[in-house]
Design an enzyme around this catalytic site. Structure first.
Site, PDB file in Angstrom:
ATOM      1  N   GLY A 108      10.815  -4.731   9.449  1.00 57.06           N
ATOM      2  CA  GLY A 108      12.081  -5.411   9.677  1.00 57.06           C
ATOM      3  C   GLY A 108      13.110  -4.436  10.183  1.00 57.06           C
ATOM      4  O   GLY A 108      12.823  -3.253  10.348  1.00 57.06           O
ATOM      5  N   TYR A 150      -0.642   1.190  15.472  1.00 57.44           N
ATOM      6  CA  TYR A 150       0.714   1.629  15.797  1.00 57.44           C
ATOM      7  C   TYR A 150       0.702   2.753  16.829  1.00 57.44           C
ATOM      8  O   TYR A 150      -0.238   3.568  16.860  1.00 57.44           O
ATOM      9  CB  TYR A 150       1.425   2.141  14.550  1.00 57.44           C
ATOM     10  N   LYS A 204      -1.698  -6.171  13.487  1.00 62.73           N
ATOM     11  CA  LYS A 204      -0.349  -5.940  12.985  1.00 62.73           C
ATOM     12  C   LYS A 204       0.190  -4.730  13.711  1.00 62.73           C
ATOM     13  O   LYS A 204      -0.432  -3.658  13.709  1.00 62.73           O
ATOM     14  CB  LYS A 204      -0.390  -5.688  11.480  1.00 62.73           C
ATOM     15  N   ASP A 238       0.807  -1.215   0.000  1.00 59.46           N
ATOM     16  CA  ASP A 238       0.000   0.000   0.000  1.00 59.46           C
ATOM     17  C   ASP A 238       0.846   1.273   0.000  1.00 59.46           C
ATOM     18  O   ASP A 238       0.304   2.377   0.015  1.00 59.46           O
ATOM     19  CB  ASP A 238      -0.931   0.009   1.215  1.00 59.46           C
ATOM     20  N   GLY A 270       6.917  -5.234   4.007  1.00 58.17           N
ATOM     21  CA  GLY A 270       6.708  -4.687   2.682  1.00 58.17           C
ATOM     22  C   GLY A 270       7.968  -4.202   2.015  1.00 58.17           C
ATOM     23  O   GLY A 270       8.517  -4.841   1.125  1.00 58.17           O
TER      24      GLY A 270
END
Length: 275
Positions: free
Chosen positions: A204, A147, A178, A27, A229
């Site tokens: 990551g 988040y 997530k 996205d 992503g």
């Protein structure tokens, strides 16, 4: 009790049938701009499918743009939230699609982004609740991307804070959450232990550390999947990288060179990025 439709769609989100997930968010083209040239999108998708990604996450318009047969063995997640890096408030997310649109596109799940601690947190929570209600009516799995971002967040890697976010997602109706990875990474186990729903680790290590070793360490804390992503779609060989990550997520014998010692390493010096 979950409806049959939701159970079937949840099953398609895990190729191995082990309720573990390797998702690739794509996205970023809305938030940041093109991730690959327009004529390379199908090639990227085919590489992700060939590598063994369980699902991709795209916006509704992108889902209309590629041939359906490309995702013959990969789930489609339609992202319902958006903002751009050029916004006056980059933490403000708005709904730009709904569950019915995602159903017409053949989606296996939808996702909604919420930034806890932002100036528009209240509206984003209301949007999450509304989407959850629609997902319940249609039997559609909901992934909440929650988040800690904004002026009220002091430590976005605090495990207590991340556990709170996971419970926000669960209590408002999400099937999976997530979120960011706690530091040190082994404390992500506390987030998982306190979450009523499966936790997918976002992103990551942005310092160039080995992504596969990092993924193994995160999975060892009890997370039920990875959602990565940028580090995948910018890799020289996305298919090869996805294949190695899929082995980590789904516990293939040998784990592509990942040992138990690697899985249990304390990566306290790694700062986890967000996909």
């Amino acid at each position: 009790m979950l409806k049959t439709g939701k159970l079937l769609r949840l099953r398609r989100l895990s190729l191995a049938g082990d309720d573990r997930h390797l998702l690739v968010p794509l996205d970023h083209s809305v938030s940041d701009g093109p991730i690959v040239p327009a004529d390379k999108w199908d090639d990227l998708l085919r590489a992700l499918v060939a590598g063994g990604a369980d699902g991709i996450i795209v916006h509704k318009g992108r889902a209309r743009a590629f041939a359906p047969d490309i995702l013959r063995s990969c789930a489609l997640v339609v992202h319902l939230s958006a903002s751009t890096a050029r916004s006056a408030d980059v933490h403000a997310k708005v709904l730009v699609a709904d569950v019915e649109e995602a159903l017409r596109l053949g989606a296996d799940a939808v996702s909604v982004h919420v930034n806890i601690g932002s100036d528009t947190e209240a509206q984003q929570l209301a949007d999450l609740g509304a989407v959850a209600r629609s997902c319940d009516a249609w039997g559609m799995p909901l992934i909440a991307m929650v988040y800690p971002r904004g002026p009220r967040i002091e430590d976005p890697r605090d495990p207590d804070l991340l556990a709170h976010l996971a419970n926000v997602a669960a209590d408002l109706g999400a099937d999976m959450v997530k979120t960011s990875v706690a530091l040190p990474i082994d404390r992500m186990a506390e987030v998982v232990a306190n979450s009523p729903i499966p936790v997918l680790a976002a992103g990551g290590p942005p310092d160039g550390s080995d992504l596969v070793e990092y993924g193994a360490a995160v999975m060892a804390t009890g997370c039920q999947g990875l959602a990565i992503g940028r580090r995948i779609f910018s890799a020289p060989s996305p298919a090869a990288l996805v294949s190695r990550l899929a082995a980590v997520v789904h516990g293939a014998p040998g784990g592509n060179g990942i040992t138990d010692d690697m899985r249990m390493t304390n990566y306290s010096t790694i700062v986890a990025g967000v996909a």
